[in-house]
Design a protein around this motif. Structure first.
Motif, PDB file in Angstrom:
ATOM      1  N   TYR A   1     -16.075 106.956  34.430  1.00  0.00           N
ATOM      2  CA  TYR A   1     -15.118 105.850  34.350  1.00  0.00           C
ATOM      3  C   TYR A   1     -15.191 105.130  33.007  1.00  0.00           C
ATOM      4  O   TYR A   1     -14.273 104.392  32.659  1.00  0.00           O
ATOM      5  CB  TYR A   1     -15.337 104.877  35.514  1.00  0.00           C
TER       6      TYR A   1
ATOM      7  N   ASN B   1     -12.963 107.479  28.290  1.00  0.00           N
ATOM      8  CA  ASN B   1     -11.507 107.450  28.175  1.00  0.00           C
ATOM      9  C   ASN B   1     -11.100 107.965  26.800  1.00  0.00           C
ATOM     10  O   ASN B   1     -11.693 107.581  25.786  1.00  0.00           O
ATOM     11  CB  ASN B   1     -10.967 106.030  28.370  1.00  0.00           C
TER      12      ASN B   1
ATOM     13  N   LYS C   1      -9.786 112.457  34.809  1.00  0.00           N
ATOM     14  CA  LYS C   1      -9.302 111.852  36.058  1.00  0.00           C
ATOM     15  C   LYS C   1      -9.587 112.759  37.248  1.00  0.00           C
ATOM     16  O   LYS C   1      -9.958 112.275  38.333  1.00  0.00           O
ATOM     17  CB  LYS C   1      -7.808 111.571  35.939  1.00  0.00           C
ATOM     18  N   THR C   2      -9.438 114.066  37.045  1.00  0.00           N
ATOM     19  CA  THR C   2      -9.800 115.006  38.111  1.00  0.00           C
ATOM     20  C   THR C   2     -11.285 114.926  38.414  1.00  0.00           C
ATOM     21  O   THR C   2     -11.707 114.916  39.583  1.00  0.00           O
ATOM     22  CB  THR C   2      -9.423 116.440  37.696  1.00  0.00           C
TER      23      THR C   2
ATOM     24  N   ARG D   1     -13.275 112.377  38.021  1.00  0.00           N
ATOM     25  CA  ARG D   1     -13.581 111.136  38.730  1.00  0.00           C
ATOM     26  C   ARG D   1     -13.351 111.298  40.228  1.00  0.00           C
ATOM     27  O   ARG D   1     -14.190 110.883  41.047  1.00  0.00           O
ATOM     28  CB  ARG D   1     -12.715 110.000  38.182  1.00  0.00           C
ATOM     29  N   ARG D   2     -12.224 111.891  40.568  1.00  0.00           N
ATOM     30  CA  ARG D   2     -11.916 112.104  41.994  1.00  0.00           C
ATOM     31  C   ARG D   2     -12.917 113.077  42.618  1.00  0.00           C
ATOM     32  O   ARG D   2     -13.441 112.824  43.710  1.00  0.00           O
ATOM     33  CB  ARG D   2     -10.499 112.635  42.129  1.00  0.00           C
TER      34      ARG D   2
END
Length: 566
Positions: free
Chosen positions: A306, A309, A320-321, A323-324
């Motif tokens: 997180y 970036n 982002k993938t 993180r999920r």
């Protein structure tokens, strides 16, 4: 397939992952730093040797310009980072290799320089490639300020307050290097000078020592300028924030061919990594303390994601993938699950449902608490070997190796122009590797031999009518153009991971994957691609400071985080 005997089975282990899986660009471009990364190896050695760093010279003016020396004794040898800080006009500041001036320049010197040597270095180090260097100059480097954060930290400290934590987190360094040269380049010492010295057995240890000392210099410099600017209100930089400030690096295509040009060395890097994983997957039961550590590291890794970036659309989508997916990892890896039999093998197998980037993050994760089991593999990551031709072998044996290890190359359709879209060459101006478009740019006549798939196909074509019993010597007398690729094919008999198993001149080749692979072995984190051909990264972010190298936890800085955002 026989693997090199250097990596003997001294511990129980499962079968290694196949090279056809590991040595694909898409996977190599998903690697993360591990405890076998070269920066981690160097810090562990410094801590184990209780190394003390001294600063015998600090001749810096109030604007931050001048020279300094940092010295450390390792294994009975003194090494000194000699640093020069000079004024640089804003319009001359660039990350590109074509730059001719920098904010700072450095030499890692073999010993402690006397006055005459210091003057010699001052006359040459700021010139970098245009300077003249000697065998006692081990490493040559330069770095530019990240102006926004450097000035912000100076301004904050001089006004009695700490810098913005979010800015520290988003940038992660005060300066970034644009080159770290060694191994005889520009007259610096050849690696043979130090390879047998304590602390330099593993690859790139002189370079890692240099960069870590540069980091310490940047910390001292920013505080010194702030104190000179306002001694009455100055406060030191919070050491928690300071530890999060590593050294940035801008790396481009010049690094990519290294992975092809040093096949045995790359094999040893990969063998160490894959052997470590195979040992971990063989663990039948994990103790409660290890499970607790893994759970803590999962939370750290998720927080790190997180705080990572980038502007690059492709990489940001992957983050982002991740993180999920890592939330799913945390949900799967309960204490009850990890205390059951074969926890790490089960986790690795289960990870196949996630992205390759998540899979490789899990590989790095499970290595972290198992230093006693895998750190010894760092001793086998170097190589002085070169590719040797075995002329007494037969054509049949060579054909068998091609069938076993090069089906990926035989499958490429070179009748399709897209399959040979690029060509690699060396820039005449800077003597750096570059990538050209074959149909649009001149220079393919000077192509570098990175077209391995095409060369394997040409070799296979000429081998087809040749009797299996004929020796390689006899074959190469008739076909001398195949000597280079024959040596490479023969090397795969004992070096499973020596070859990238993708077409490096195809239109779908992503050089950024090659860069990330190599940089992950350096210990880089927070990859920040600026195109498919160059990236910014951070080194030694979260690592011990110069004054903390003897403290407990000196090796606990994998995927550093800052603050309490999650």
């Amino acid at each position: 397939m026989t693997t090199n005997l250097k990596f003997k089975k001294t511990h129980p282990q499962v079968e290694l992952r196949p090279a056809d899986e590991v040595m694909r660009l898409s996977r190599m471009g998903a690697f993360f730093p591990t405890r076998l990364s070269f920066s981690r190896i160097m810090i562990r050695y410094l801590a184990n040797q209780k190394a003390e760093i001294i600063r015998p010279l600090w001749e810096i003016d109030k604007e931050g310009f001048g020279r300094a020396i940092y010295s450390v004794c390792l294994g009975g040898h003194n090494y000194s980072l000699v640093a020069f800080s000079t004024m640089l006009a804003p319009e001359r500041r660039t990350d590109r290799v074509i730059a001719e001036a920098w904010d700072t320049s450095y030499v890692l010197y073999d010993g402690i320089p006397n006055k005459a040597e210091l003057e010699r270095l001052q006359n040459n180090a700021p010139k970098q490639e245009a300077g003249r260097f000697m065998a006692c100059d081990l490493i040559l480097s330069r770095a530019n300020k990240s102006v926004r954060i450097f000035e912000h930290v100076v301004d904050s400290l001089s006004n009695g307050k700490q810098p913005d934590e979010n800015l520290i987190s988003s940038v992660g360094y005060l300066m970034r290097t644009t080159a770290v040269y060694g191994n005889g380049k520009f007259g610096t010492a050849d690696r043979e000078r130090v390879i047998d010295r304590p602390g330099f057995f593993a690859p790139f240890q002189a370079e890692m020592l240099t960069v870590w000392l540069i980091r310490g210099f940047t910390h001292d410099l920013v505080e010194y300028i702030a104190e000179c600017r306002a001694p009455e209100t100055f406060i030191p930089l919070d050491r928690r924030l300071m530890r999060h400030l590593g050294i940035g690096n801008a790396t481009g295509l010049g690094m990519a061919p290294f992975l092809v040009n040093h096949p045995i060395l790359i094999n040893n890097w990969m063998m160490a990594r894959e052997t470590a994983l195979a040992r971990l997957r063989a663990i039948e039961i994990s103790d409660a303390e290890c499970v607790k550590n893994i759970r803590s590291l999962i939370i750290r890794a998720r927080r790190h994601l997180y705080q990572w970036n980038v502007d690059d659309v492709r990489q940001m989508a992957r983050i982002k993938t991740l993180r999920r997916e890592f939330e799913e990892v945390e949900a799967w890896a309960t204490p009850e699950c990890l205390e059951a039999p074969n926890p790490w093998d089960r986790l690795v197998r289960h990870s196949s449902c996630w992205s390759q980037e998540c899979q490789e993050l899990i590989v790095a994760l499970i290595m972290e608490p198992h230093g006693q089991l895998i750190d010894d593999l760092a001793d086998d990551m170097s190589s002085n070997s070169t590719l040797l031709l075995e002329p007494a072998k037969t054509v049949g044996e060579l054909c068998e190796l091609i069938e076993q290890n090069y089906q990926w190359a035989l499958d490429v359709d070179f009748e399709n122009a897209e399959a040979q879209h690029y060509f690699w060459y060396v820039s005449e101006e800077k003597l750096e590797p570059r990538l050209g478009v074959r149909l649009d740019e001149p220079g393919s006549g000077m192509e570098l031999p990175l077209d391995l798939a095409r060369r394997v196909q040409a070799l296979a074509w000429d081998l087809e009518p040749t009797p299996d019993a004929q020796t390689i010597a006899e074959f190469l007398i008739q076909h001398p153009c195949h000597r280079y690729i024959t040596r490479r094919v023969q090397a795969t008999e004992f070096h499973l991971y020596s070859e990238i198993r993708d077409n490096l001149i195809g239109a779908d080749c992503m050089p950024i994957d090659m860069l990330r692979c190599k940089l992950s072995f350096f210990g880089a984190s927070k990859f920040d691609p600026k195109s498919d051909r160059w990236t910014r990264i951070a080194l030694f972010q979260g690592a011990p400071l110069i004054g903390d190298i003897l403290s407990n936890g000196a090796d606990d800085w994998w995927l550093p985080v800052i603050g309490n955002d999650l």
